[in-house]
Design an enzyme around this catalytic site. Structure first.
Site, PDB file in Angstrom:
ATOM      1  N   HIS A  69       0.845  -1.198   0.000  1.00  0.00           N
ATOM      2  CA  HIS A  69       0.000   0.000   0.000  1.00  0.00           C
ATOM      3  C   HIS A  69       0.880   1.247   0.000  1.00  0.00           C
ATOM      4  O   HIS A  69       0.687   2.160  -0.814  1.00  0.00           O
ATOM      5  CB  HIS A  69      -0.929  -0.005   1.217  1.00  0.00           C
ATOM      6  CG  HIS A  69      -1.596   1.309   1.481  1.00  0.00           C
ATOM      7  ND1 HIS A  69      -2.586   1.817   0.672  1.00  0.00           N
ATOM      8  CD2 HIS A  69      -1.401   2.241   2.459  1.00  0.00           C
ATOM      9  CE1 HIS A  69      -2.982   3.002   1.145  1.00  0.00           C
ATOM     10  NE2 HIS A  69      -2.270   3.283   2.218  1.00  0.00           N
ATOM     11  N   ASP A  98       5.774  21.857 -26.895  1.00  0.00           N
ATOM     12  CA  ASP A  98       5.780  20.516 -26.279  1.00  0.00           C
ATOM     13  C   ASP A  98       6.867  20.505 -25.218  1.00  0.00           C
ATOM     14  O   ASP A  98       7.470  21.532 -24.925  1.00  0.00           O
ATOM     15  CB  ASP A  98       6.053  19.431 -27.340  1.00  0.00           C
ATOM     16  CG  ASP A  98       5.446  18.077 -26.926  1.00  0.00           C
ATOM     17  OD1 ASP A  98       5.809  17.577 -25.843  1.00  0.00           O
ATOM     18  OD2 ASP A  98       4.608  17.541 -27.676  1.00  0.00           O
ATOM     19  N   TRP A 139       7.052  -0.038   4.060  1.00  0.00           N
ATOM     20  CA  TRP A 139       7.465   0.700   2.849  1.00  0.00           C
ATOM     21  C   TRP A 139       8.854   1.305   2.997  1.00  0.00           C
ATOM     22  O   TRP A 139       9.494   1.652   2.002  1.00  0.00           O
ATOM     23  CB  TRP A 139       6.433   1.752   2.444  1.00  0.00           C
ATOM     24  CG  TRP A 139       6.550   3.072   3.148  1.00  0.00           C
ATOM     25  CD1 TRP A 139       5.964   3.420   4.329  1.00  0.00           C
ATOM     26  CD2 TRP A 139       7.273   4.226   2.712  1.00  0.00           C
ATOM     27  NE1 TRP A 139       6.290   4.711   4.669  1.00  0.00           N
ATOM     28  CE2 TRP A 139       7.095   5.231   3.692  1.00  0.00           C
ATOM     29  CE3 TRP A 139       8.062   4.516   1.600  1.00  0.00           C
ATOM     30  CZ2 TRP A 139       7.677   6.493   3.588  1.00  0.00           C
ATOM     31  CZ3 TRP A 139       8.644   5.787   1.499  1.00  0.00           C
ATOM     32  CH2 TRP A 139       8.449   6.762   2.483  1.00  0.00           C
ATOM     33  N   SER A 165      12.791   6.490 -14.268  1.00  0.00           N
ATOM     34  CA  SER A 165      11.643   7.237 -14.764  1.00  0.00           C
ATOM     35  C   SER A 165      11.623   8.648 -14.185  1.00  0.00           C
ATOM     36  O   SER A 165      11.460   9.636 -14.904  1.00  0.00           O
ATOM     37  CB  SER A 165      10.361   6.494 -14.406  1.00  0.00           C
ATOM     38  OG  SER A 165       9.245   7.289 -14.706  1.00  0.00           O
ATOM     39  N   SER A 166      11.827   8.740 -12.861  1.00  0.00           N
ATOM     40  CA  SER A 166      11.766  10.049 -12.188  1.00  0.00           C
ATOM     41  C   SER A 166      12.874  10.978 -12.666  1.00  0.00           C
ATOM     42  O   SER A 166      12.643  12.170 -12.893  1.00  0.00           O
ATOM     43  CB  SER A 166      11.896   9.869 -10.670  1.00  0.00           C
ATOM     44  OG  SER A 166      10.772   9.199 -10.178  1.00  0.00           O
ATOM     45  N   HIS A 249      13.210  11.896   3.206  1.00  0.00           N
ATOM     46  CA  HIS A 249      12.602  13.145   3.655  1.00  0.00           C
ATOM     47  C   HIS A 249      12.375  14.130   2.517  1.00  0.00           C
ATOM     48  O   HIS A 249      11.260  14.647   2.375  1.00  0.00           O
ATOM     49  CB  HIS A 249      13.333  13.801   4.820  1.00  0.00           C
ATOM     50  CG  HIS A 249      12.435  14.819   5.439  1.00  0.00           C
ATOM     51  ND1 HIS A 249      11.380  14.466   6.247  1.00  0.00           N
ATOM     52  CD2 HIS A 249      12.302  16.145   5.243  1.00  0.00           C
ATOM     53  CE1 HIS A 249      10.673  15.539   6.544  1.00  0.00           C
ATOM     54  NE2 HIS A 249      11.210  16.571   5.947  1.00  0.00           N
ATOM     55  N   GLU A 251      11.810  13.314  -0.368  1.00  0.00           N
ATOM     56  CA  GLU A 251      10.758  12.658  -1.149  1.00  0.00           C
ATOM     57  C   GLU A 251       9.364  13.144  -0.742  1.00  0.00           C
ATOM     58  O   GLU A 251       8.501  13.347  -1.591  1.00  0.00           O
ATOM     59  CB  GLU A 251      10.876  11.138  -0.962  1.00  0.00           C
ATOM     60  CG  GLU A 251       9.687  10.327  -1.408  1.00  0.00           C
ATOM     61  CD  GLU A 251       9.447  10.385  -2.900  1.00  0.00           C
ATOM     62  OE1 GLU A 251       8.299  10.142  -3.318  1.00  0.00           O
ATOM     63  OE2 GLU A 251      10.389  10.683  -3.645  1.00  0.00           O
ATOM     64  N   TYR A 253       8.584  16.007   0.317  1.00  0.00           N
ATOM     65  CA  TYR A 253       8.401  17.354  -0.235  1.00  0.00           C
ATOM     66  C   TYR A 253       8.233  17.297  -1.751  1.00  0.00           C
ATOM     67  O   TYR A 253       7.557  18.150  -2.334  1.00  0.00           O
ATOM     68  CB  TYR A 253       9.564  18.266   0.192  1.00  0.00           C
ATOM     69  CG  TYR A 253       9.453  18.574   1.657  1.00  0.00           C
ATOM     70  CD1 TYR A 253       8.597  19.588   2.096  1.00  0.00           C
ATOM     71  CD2 TYR A 253      10.104  17.803   2.615  1.00  0.00           C
ATOM     72  CE1 TYR A 253       8.424  19.833   3.449  1.00  0.00           C
ATOM     73  CE2 TYR A 253       9.930  18.035   3.962  1.00  0.00           C
ATOM     74  CZ  TYR A 253       9.083  19.055   4.376  1.00  0.00           C
ATOM     75  OH  TYR A 253       8.891  19.292   5.712  1.00  0.00           O
ATOM     76  N   SER A 264      -1.898  27.211  -5.415  1.00  0.00           N
ATOM     77  CA  SER A 264      -1.548  28.612  -5.671  1.00  0.00           C
ATOM     78  C   SER A 264      -2.092  29.111  -7.003  1.00  0.00           C
ATOM     79  O   SER A 264      -2.109  30.312  -7.260  1.00  0.00           O
ATOM     80  CB  SER A 264      -0.017  28.790  -5.653  1.00  0.00           C
ATOM     81  OG  SER A 264       0.499  28.411  -4.396  1.00  0.00           O
ATOM     82  N   HIS A 298      15.275  13.314  11.749  1.00  0.00           N
ATOM     83  CA  HIS A 298      14.151  13.414  12.697  1.00  0.00           C
ATOM     84  C   HIS A 298      13.264  12.170  12.623  1.00  0.00           C
ATOM     85  O   HIS A 298      12.391  11.985  13.461  1.00  0.00           O
ATOM     86  CB  HIS A 298      13.342  14.701  12.499  1.00  0.00           C
ATOM     87  CG  HIS A 298      12.615  14.808  11.206  1.00  0.00           C
ATOM     88  ND1 HIS A 298      12.454  15.997  10.565  1.00  0.00           N
ATOM     89  CD2 HIS A 298      11.997  13.898  10.419  1.00  0.00           C
ATOM     90  CE1 HIS A 298      11.768  15.812   9.448  1.00  0.00           C
ATOM     91  NE2 HIS A 298      11.479  14.536   9.344  1.00  0.00           N
ATOM     92  N   HIS A 299      13.492  11.325  11.601  1.00  0.00           N
ATOM     93  CA  HIS A 299      12.797  10.033  11.546  1.00  0.00           C
ATOM     94  C   HIS A 299      13.480   9.012  12.450  1.00  0.00           C
ATOM     95  O   HIS A 299      13.025   7.878  12.560  1.00  0.00           O
ATOM     96  CB  HIS A 299      12.795   9.492  10.111  1.00  0.00           C
ATOM     97  CG  HIS A 299      12.044  10.360   9.146  1.00  0.00           C
ATOM     98  ND1 HIS A 299      10.720  10.161   8.847  1.00  0.00           N
ATOM     99  CD2 HIS A 299      12.437  11.437   8.415  1.00  0.00           C
ATOM    100  CE1 HIS A 299      10.323  11.095   7.972  1.00  0.00           C
ATOM    101  NE2 HIS A 299      11.341  11.865   7.697  1.00  0.00           N
ATOM    102  N   THR A 324       6.773  27.135   5.364  1.00  0.00           N
ATOM    103  CA  THR A 324       5.466  26.507   5.134  1.00  0.00           C
ATOM    104  C   THR A 324       4.347  27.426   5.615  1.00  0.00           C
ATOM    105  O   THR A 324       3.313  27.579   4.945  1.00  0.00           O
ATOM    106  CB  THR A 324       5.398  25.144   5.841  1.00  0.00           C
ATOM    107  OG1 THR A 324       6.573  24.402   5.537  1.00  0.00           O
ATOM    108  CG2 THR A 324       4.192  24.355   5.380  1.00  0.00           C
ATOM    109  N   LYS A 327       3.503  30.159   3.204  1.00  0.00           N
ATOM    110  CA  LYS A 327       2.585  29.738   2.144  1.00  0.00           C
ATOM    111  C   LYS A 327       1.135  29.784   2.632  1.00  0.00           C
ATOM    112  O   LYS A 327       0.258  30.307   1.941  1.00  0.00           O
ATOM    113  CB  LYS A 327       2.930  28.320   1.683  1.00  0.00           C
ATOM    114  CG  LYS A 327       4.206  28.266   0.877  1.00  0.00           C
ATOM    115  CD  LYS A 327       4.416  26.898   0.326  1.00  0.00           C
ATOM    116  CE  LYS A 327       5.366  26.915  -0.847  1.00  0.00           C
ATOM    117  NZ  LYS A 327       5.002  27.816  -1.927  1.00  0.00           N
ATOM    118  N   ARG A 446       2.089   1.176  15.111  1.00  0.00           N
ATOM    119  CA  ARG A 446       1.660   1.015  13.724  1.00  0.00           C
ATOM    120  C   ARG A 446       2.118  -0.344  13.198  1.00  0.00           C
ATOM    121  O   ARG A 446       2.919  -1.028  13.832  1.00  0.00           O
ATOM    122  CB  ARG A 446       2.231   2.140  12.869  1.00  0.00           C
ATOM    123  CG  ARG A 446       3.740   2.206  12.860  1.00  0.00           C
ATOM    124  CD  ARG A 446       4.253   3.530  12.358  1.00  0.00           C
ATOM    125  NE  ARG A 446       4.324   3.566  10.896  1.00  0.00           N
ATOM    126  CZ  ARG A 446       5.119   4.415  10.219  1.00  0.00           C
ATOM    127  NH1 ARG A 446       5.892   5.266  10.866  1.00  0.00           N
ATOM    128  NH2 ARG A 446       5.127   4.410   8.909  1.00  0.00           N
TER     129      ARG A 446
END
Length: 521
Positions: A69, A98, A139, A165-166, A249, A251, A253, A264, A298-299, A324, A327, A446
């Site tokens: 998932h 294009d 994950w 791909s990315s 991390h 990722e 963002y 926006s 921080h993880h 943040t 914004k 979890r």
């Protein structure tokens, strides 16, 4: 090539297309299919957790569902949807005919289905499906647990393909934005969506090789006798976490910055005002991107790092709240005293601002080291990142669909069904994720298939919310199909106060736009 050159037809159009609109459509459909696949896995998870005890699936299959998932939603649903929006919109927004590298664009899409097949294939290898041969290590695939997985090579090659791909997509986006803007479109005249994607593309190019590196180290540990992460051979399992989160991390963002761009664009249209503080929005986006690289640990507050390290990562993390908040204040100031109307895209955008802010506040709580020791690896964390990625990224993607689909298809969405979709999704997503804050604070870990009876009530309501949210997205599929098939015809302008080059072309957008680039005043 003429501006109204007819689109090719048949299967070869989709296989070999180099048209940015076709490739954007392919990305969006792929991500929608992955959303439904990943969502069905979430339904399995919520079915098992509805009541305490084991009743639906065995623990290994449950762990496989949580792993798949997460991976499918991040790499299969949210990221490809954002890239699909970039493909559709960036050339139209900057007045380009294009993308800069159309053949590479085709390739970067077609790698994705191959990667998805490699990712899910082990679930169907050997034994019956329910015995679960797929990855079941979460994950984040922490070593040394993930090293014990039999079909690791499938997983590693899938991740490599996703990275290819990315990176190709990002190179294409950067080349397009920097080289193909219409005359007169300086950097500080670019739409916010284009800015957020320019910054996101640099982030992707920076972090994807880090992910490729760490999965390659896993591969050599398993099959070639190295011991990067094996303590018995002199390796370090915690090093895996450092490398993974140095990718992981930024990722998150990568998944939220284009969403900021979408919102926006939508809020000024329905507030009938220019975006408040355009330059500060650009700088805030760049600041968030920069800070995302220096907060990864921080993880990992609970791994036993020195106090000085914990303090540094705590302060750096809390600092991200500043750009943040800029914004959020700018979006609020744009709406302040505006002539607001609440069309469907605006409803999703306002919901995004509220719900994403909740996710931001819980993120601040998790960033405080002493407090994180209680919250770490509980459902509080699950609630936090789903508020950011579901009511953040996913809501913005849905808002983008409702906002631009008249331009894509030439048809308006069905208004009543769209309103039902919005309210059903908004209410159910809060019933689904808000109680998870409470069970997390009470200490429910979890990624467990069974739990103590004191968590039963909130889990029950969480599952009910999950099922309704899942059904709401089936309604979204109906809306998408009805809109494509026909309905009220959209005008060329669509939204009376929308600004930007994409609104100057016909609805639906012709197969080839801007044979001669427009002048931007």
């Amino acid at each position: 090539m003429s501006e109204h050159h007819a689109a090719p037809t048949g299967i070869t159009r989709w296989l070999f297309t180099t048209n940015h609109k076709d490739i954007g459509t392919l990305y969006l459909w792929f991500s929608f299919i992955m959303l439904l696949v990943g969502g069905s896995m979430a339904m399995v998870i919520r079915s098992e957790l509805m009541y305490p005890g084991m009743q639906v699936v065995d623990p290994n299959f449950f762990n496989m569902m949580t792993t798949m998932h997460g991976l499918i939603m991040v790499f299969g649903a949210i990221m490809p949807a954002m890239v699909g929006l970039a493909n559709w919109l960036i050339p139209m927004m900057i007045g380009a005919p294009d993308m800069a590298l159309p053949r590479m664009n085709n390739w970067s899409f077609w790698i994705l289905p191959a990667a998805a097949i490699l990712l899910v294939a082990p679930m169907f290898i050997g034994g019956d499906f329910m015995s679960g041969q797929g990855p079941a290590f979460g994950w984040t695939f922490y070593e040394p647990l993930s090293g014990q997985y039999g079909n690791l090579a499938f997983f590693v090659f899938a991740v490599h393909l996703l990275g290819f791909s990315s990176i190709m997509g990002s190179i294409n986006i950067i080349a397009t934005i920097l080289n193909m803007r219409a005359p007169g479109m300086t950097l500080m005249k670019m739409p916010m969506f284009v800015w957020t994607w320019l910054i996101t593309a640099f982030l992707l190019i920076a972090v994807m090789p880090v992910l490729a590196g760490v999965v390659t180290m896993m591969l050599t540990d398993k099959y070639f006798g190295t011991s990067f992460f094996d303590a018995a051979g002199g390796g370090d399992p915690v090093m895996f976490q450092h490398i993974f989160w140095f990718f992981g991390h930024p990722e998150v963002y990568i998944m939220i910055l284009p969403a900021f761009g979408v919102v926006s664009m939508i809020i000024p249209t329905f507030a009938r005002k220019k975006l408040f503080g355009y330059a500060s929005m650009v700088y805030a986006t760049a600041a968030i991107a920069f800070l995302s690289f220096i907060v990864w640990a921080h993880h990992m507050f609970t791994v036993g790092m020195p106090v000085a390290g914990e303090l540094y990562f705590m302060y750096a993390t809390v600092m991200i709240a500043v750009p943040t908040a800029v914004k959020v204040f700018n979006w609020t100031a744009t709406m302040w005293k505006g002539a607001l109307t609440f069309e469907i895209p605006m409803l999703w955008a306002i919901a995004f601002v509220f719900m994403f802010t909740i996710g931001g506040f819980t993120g601040l709580m998790l960033g405080l080291t002493p407090v994180d020791f209680q919250y770490h690896d509980t459902y509080f964390v699950v609630a936090h990142f789903h508020y950011v990625l579901v009511t953040g990224s996913l809501f913005a993607i849905i808002a983008a669909f409702y906002y631009w689909v008249p331009k894509w298809t030439g048809n308006m969405y069905p208004p009543l069904l769209s309103k039902i979709h919005f309210w059903a999704s908004l209410i159910s997503v809060n019933v689904l994720f808000f109680p998870q804050h409470f069970i997390g604070l009470a200490g429910m870990p979890r990624r467990i298939p069974d739990y103590a009876v004191q968590f039963a009530d909130w889990n029950y309501w969480s599952s009910i919310g999950g099922f309704v949210f899942g059904l709401s997205q089936i309604l979204f599929l109906v809306i998408v199909i009805k809109t494509i098939k026909g309905g009220e015809k959209a005008t060329d302008q669509v939204w009376e106060s929308a600004e930007g080059l994409e609104w100057t072309i016909a609805s639906p957008a012709p197969y080839h736009t801007f044979a001669t680039p427009p002048e931007v005043k």
